[in-house]
Design an enzyme around this catalytic site. Structure first.
Site, mmCIF file in Angstrom:
data_model
loop_
_atom_site.group_PDB
_atom_site.id
_atom_site.type_symbol
_atom_site.label_atom_id
_atom_site.label_comp_id
_atom_site.label_asym_id
_atom_site.label_seq_id
_atom_site.Cartn_x
_atom_site.Cartn_y
_atom_site.Cartn_z
ATOM 1 C CB ALA A 1 -29.173 67.594 74.000
ATOM 2 C CB VAL B 1 -31.135 52.058 81.863
ATOM 3 C CG1 VAL B 1 -30.556 51.746 83.245
ATOM 4 C CG2 VAL B 1 -30.059 51.861 80.789
ATOM 5 N NE ARG C 1 -31.905 107.757 80.011
ATOM 6 C CZ ARG C 1 -32.345 108.636 79.105
ATOM 7 N NH1 ARG C 1 -32.372 108.309 77.814
ATOM 8 N NH2 ARG C 1 -32.750 109.821 79.480
ATOM 9 C CB CYS D 1 -36.328 73.623 71.152
ATOM 10 S SG CYS D 1 -35.527 73.458 72.761
ATOM 11 C CG ASN E 1 -26.585 70.406 72.784
ATOM 12 O OD1 ASN E 1 -26.137 69.480 72.120
ATOM 13 N ND2 ASN E 1 -27.835 70.811 72.690
ATOM 14 C CE1 TYR F 1 -30.478 104.680 66.147
ATOM 15 C CE2 TYR F 1 -28.568 105.977 65.443
ATOM 16 C CZ TYR F 1 -29.949 105.778 65.465
ATOM 17 O OH TYR F 1 -30.781 106.644 64.821
#
Length: 460
Positions: free
Chosen positions: A13, A84, A449, A47, A312, A433
């Site tokens: 990536a 490498v 809340r 993933c 990425n 909603y």
């Protein structure tokens, strides 16, 4: 104008995103790009490996976004099966070994990108290198596991570790018809959650037929006469029979090259960079992906958080800077989602122990609600835990465990964390909603809340 050479170490990536972005900005007459990849594959979704193993993704190559041939067609000299093995920073060159022929050669560079990724943690235990024992990090690892499953006659699997990889692989093996046992050292699975939330995951795994053994310290992999894993032994004297063993203990940054070259490493062994993803103190060296540490915007310190989303983005930033543009990667808040069967798991920001380590005073609020309006068909239970700074009410972290429709709500909290919002401000958010999507008070708002009340009750 003289042609510069960019050398990229690592072909997944971060590395290939950097190479591709640099190529978009500079043509072949301005920038030569040489990339080295030790495996067979490039630009793939690691993933997605558990979903390929479990059969939800039909073919291995469905996980590949861009093949080596496609990269080469875009003017990138990509050398697969080439590792490498040495960095010569004063000489601006790298030494690479062809893994098939064994031949070695030096390649000079003007600019260097290190995207060496991470590797599965393999504890030093007797039998850990036996046939049938698999760590899962690369597509090559996934292919070896699939080959092993094809050869195996039995249907017993032991997963060592219950983090994201362990839990996802446990699900994948259940879907393949295996009898799965998960062994982990902690009190609850998913150490990325607080224990109370991990307990919800534990219960769900057991209900789904996954045997989960907490407090299990693995001491040995037992083998048969052919040297193949046959069981996993623990410090308690128990033996768990296994036809295949998957290591889900976690990963660590693959930074032996960087360490040997004297590059700066952080507390977890990841390479340290500045906001442009340039390695600190090295003008012509960049690094990104699972081998680096990134700034945690909530805790204010660097952490190793290996995720494809970050990799990425790192690659895009590096490629822009190497290609003559300008970009930065400001940091992360630690957002991650996963699932085990029908249970969705999400977290962002700090856990309780993270907040304590950072020296923060905090309150917690935990609520249980439903993913949709309670009367709507298919409503599933959902538990939300929220951490807020005690004096200011600043949001510090959120954890979510629940049925379908739970996990992606963590994105609300991720945005709030990035913006430095308080729980009071979250309560006032104008979220969408309708009964098929949420109760009239979304569970995240209900948790906020309750957190507001906890902050006010705690005082200063």
């Amino acid at each position: 104008m003289a042609t510069e050479r960019l050398v990229v170490v690592g072909g997944d990536a971060a590395g290939m995103s950097a190479a591709s972005q640099a190529r978009r900005l500079k043509g072949s007459d301005e920038l030569e790009i040489v990339a080295f990849e030790r495996g067979h594959f490039t630009s793939y979704s690691a993933c997605g490996i558990p979903y390929w193993v479990g059969g939800r993704v039909a073919e291995r190559d469905d996980l590949i976004a861009r093949t080596p041939e496609e990269h080469r067609a875009r003017g990138i000299d990509l050398r697969t099966r080439t590792e490498v093995v040495e960095l010569d920073l004063p000489g601006s060159r790298v030494r690479a070994r062809d893994l098939d022929s064994g031949s070695e050669s030096w390649t000079g560079y003007d600019k260097l990108v290190l995207a060496t990724g991470a590797r599965p943690v393999r504890p030093r235990l007797p039998g850990i290198g036996a046939h049938g024992v698999h760590g899962i990090q690369t597509l090559d690892d996934g292919q070896r596991l699939m080959d092993s499953l094809e050869r195996t006659q039995g249907r017993r699997a032991v997963v060592v570790g219950a983090g994201y990889i362990g839990v996802e692989m446990a699900e994948a093996l259940v879907e393949r018809g295996y009898e799965v046992t998960v062994l982990h050292r902690g009190a609850q699975p998913m150490a990325t959650l607080d224990p109370d939330m991990g307990g919800l995951v534990h219960s769900a795994m057991n209900r789904m037929g996954i045997r989960t053994v907490s407090g299990a310290e693995v001491t040995k992999i037992l083998t048969d006469e052919q040297g193949r894993a046959r069981a996993v032994a623990t410090a308690a004297g128990e033996e768990y029979e296994a036809d295949v063993v998957v290591l889900g203990i976690g990963v660590e940054p693959r930074t032996a090259l960087a360490r040997a070259a004297g590059l700066p490493l952080g507390p977890s062994g990841g390479i340290l960079t500045d906001l442009s993803m340039r390695v600190r103190g090295h003008e012509d060296v960049w690094s990104g992906g699972d081998c680096v540490e990134v700034l945690d915007l909530v805790a204010g310190r660097t952490r190793h958080i290996p995720l494809g989303t970050h990799a990425n983005k790192h690659g895009q930033v590096i490629g822009s800077n190497v290609g003559g543009g300008y970009a930065t990667f400001p940091g992360v808040v630690g957002t991650a989602v996963s699932k085990v069967c029908d249970l969705e798991i999400a977290r962002t920001g700090l856990r309780e122990r993270d907040a304590l380590e950072a020296g923060l005073r905090f309150v917690t609020a935990t609520i249980t609600s439903t993913t949709t309006a309670g009367y709507y068909p298919g409503a599933a239970e959902m538990t939300v835990k929220m951490l807020a700074e005690r004096r200011t009410g600043r949001l510090l972290g959120v954890q979510i465990v629940g049925g379908a429709g739970s996990a992606k709500r963590v994105d609300i909290a991720a945005v709030a964390l990035t913006a430095g919002m308080t729980v009071d401000q979250i309560v006032a958010l104008d979220l969408g909603y309708a009964p098929p999507f949420s109760p009239v008070w979304d569970p995240v708002l209900v948790a906020a809340r309750k957190a507001v009340s906890a902050v006010r009750s705690a005082g200063v």
